[in-house]
Design a protein around this motif. Structure first.
Motif: not given
Ligand code: ADP
Ligand code: MG
Length: 437
Positions: A12-15, A63-67, A73-78
């Motif tokens: 559910n990525i939005s930018q 992203p503005s929204e989503g992950r 695992e959720p991405l944190a940084g690069v």
């Protein structure tokens, strides 16, 4: 090839980009899953958010929204497991080929003693054996891109992201490099578990990928996702291959939207400014002329591409321009001339210019530039001034390209004039009068 091990989940990525009035949604609610063993191609018109999505997946942008989940695992940084190859890979010109690759290994923390052997091995695998001591300027575009691949591979990415990696190359180098990448991928000689490749080229996507995801723009979103169930090596001329190419064309060319959305708004107005497709009017006229010689009314766009021997990217820009001008309608992968398009194709040069002029004057971006010039002293403005104004709507490079196209079309239609010495754009004057708008 595909396994059930999910590598990447885009949820559910939005930018959104810009701020205030100008804020717009570049990418909306995109969901995408990549499993180990998959080669996915991402197709879509320019501006639909393909590069944005890749940057988000690589963790270069939040992203503005989503992950984004990587192996759950959720991405944190690069994203340390992903690596991107860009259209033109930035190599350090003062380092030779081997040193360029070694630098990537150094960045990854490979011990100095191991770097040389590793770099040589990578260069060997991408077919650059013998060019280790050459400098980037001594290499062809195709070879430079190979160094780019070797560098991307140096980080041993599980997920290899490619952003139009072949589109800046000449036809032969592109073809050779596609073959080499496929060989590396299919032969399992690289540690890469999945590939996500942005492409502008439908045939390329069908030739290489196991799955094709199609995006459309305004806002950027996924509109189709289908498998390419063909074994390798694939034959461009086989009926199965062509049927899949056809299917992709139908999805890409078939989205006809209501006129307000189709034409977009003018710069400075709320809403999206629709970019002009970058085409030459000669090519557009050539395509329309070709269509008039056809016995049936509608023609398969894929067949048109091969009959005119232009690549699919170029052809889609031409069909987009034809549709924007209402010279043609596009439905389910078929293109049909409108009566206007037929008239244009059959007209002599002056009549063509007139038709073209009436059509471009209804485009918001032309209305905008004409009004801007009318309001200016001497009905002229410096190129740079108009480009700066366009840069409020488009990134700088695109703004320049848009202005190039505006001036090119405007000059053809004798709506605009341009003085190269002064770098000045004028509203064209005919019979001592400014052309009525
Ligand atoms: P694509 O790669 O499909 O051509 P992009 O992801 O580059 O699309 O861009 C999608 C949209 O977002 C376009 O309208 C583009 O102009 C806009 N855009 C991209 N990057 C930025 C940015 N950094 N700031 C503002 N707008 C941007
Ligand atoms: Mg892009």
């Amino acid at each position: 090839m595909k396994t059930n091990n999910v590598l990447l989940e885009v949820k559910n990525i939005s930018q959104k980009y810009g701020s205030g009035e100008k804020r717009f949604t570049a990418v909306q609610s995109v969901n995408l899953t990549l499993s180990e063993g998959e080669f996915v191609a991402l197709l879509g018109p320019s501006g639909c958010g393909k590069s944005t999505l890749l940057r988000i997946i690589a963790g270069l942008q939040k992203p503005s929204e989503g992950r984004v989940l990587y192996r759950g695992e959720p991405l944190a940084g690069v994203n340390p497991h992903a690596s991107i190859v860009f259209q033109t890979f930035a190599l350090f010109p003062w380092l030779n080929v081997q040193e360029n690759v070694e630098l990537a290994l150094k960045a990854r923390g490979v011990a100095a003693a191991l770097r040389t052997a590793h770099a040589l091995d990578l260069l060997d695998r991408v077919g650059l054996d013998g060019f280790e001591t050459a400098y980037p300027r001594e290499l062809s575009g195709g070879m430079r891109q190979k160094v780019g691949f070797a560098r991307a591979m140096a980080v041993e990415p599980e997920l290899l992201c490619l952003d139009e990696p072949f589109s800046a190359l000449d036809v032969l180098s592109a073809e050779a490099l596609r073959g080499e990448l496929l060989e590396l991928w299919l032969g399992g000689s690289i540690p890469t578990r999945a590939i996500l490749m942005v492409s502008h080229n439908i045939e390329e996507a069908v030739f290489m990928a196991d799955r094709i995801v199609v995006m459309d723009k305004n806002p950027g979103r996924v509109v189709a996702d289908f498998e390419v169930p063909l074994p390798h090596p694939r034959k461009h001329k086989s009926p199965e291959f062509q049927a899949l190419v056809d299917q992709a064309y139908a999805i890409l060319a078939g989205q006809t939207q209501p006129e307000a959305i189709e034409l977009g708004s003018a710069p400075g107005e709320p809403g999206m400014t629709r970019a002009l497709p970058e085409i030459s009017i000669n090519d557009l006229a050539g395509m329309l002329e070709h269509l008039t010689t056809q016995p049936q009314k509608a023609m398969d766009i894929y067949r048109l591409a091969s009959e005119l021997s232009v690549d699919s990217d170029h052809l889609l820009r031409l069909t987009e321009a034809a549709e924007l001008m209402s010279f043609a309608t596009i439905q389910k992968g078929d293109i049909a001339l409108t009566p206007l398009g037929e008239t244009f194709a059959e007209a002599r040069i002056l009549a063509r210019k007139e038709i073209f002029a009436t059509r471009i004057r209804r485009l918001p971006i032309f209305r905008w530039v004409i009004n801007l010039l009318r309001a200016s002293e001497g009905r002229k403005l410096k190129w740079g001034v108009i480009q700066s104004a366009l840069e409020l709507e488009f990134p700088p490079e695109e703004a320049e390209q848009q202005l190039n196209t505006l001036v090119d079309w405007g000059r053809y239609a004798e709506v605009l004039a341009y003085d190269d010495d002064e770098e000045m754009i004028y509203l064209e004057v005919s019979n001592g009068q400014t052309v009525p708008v």
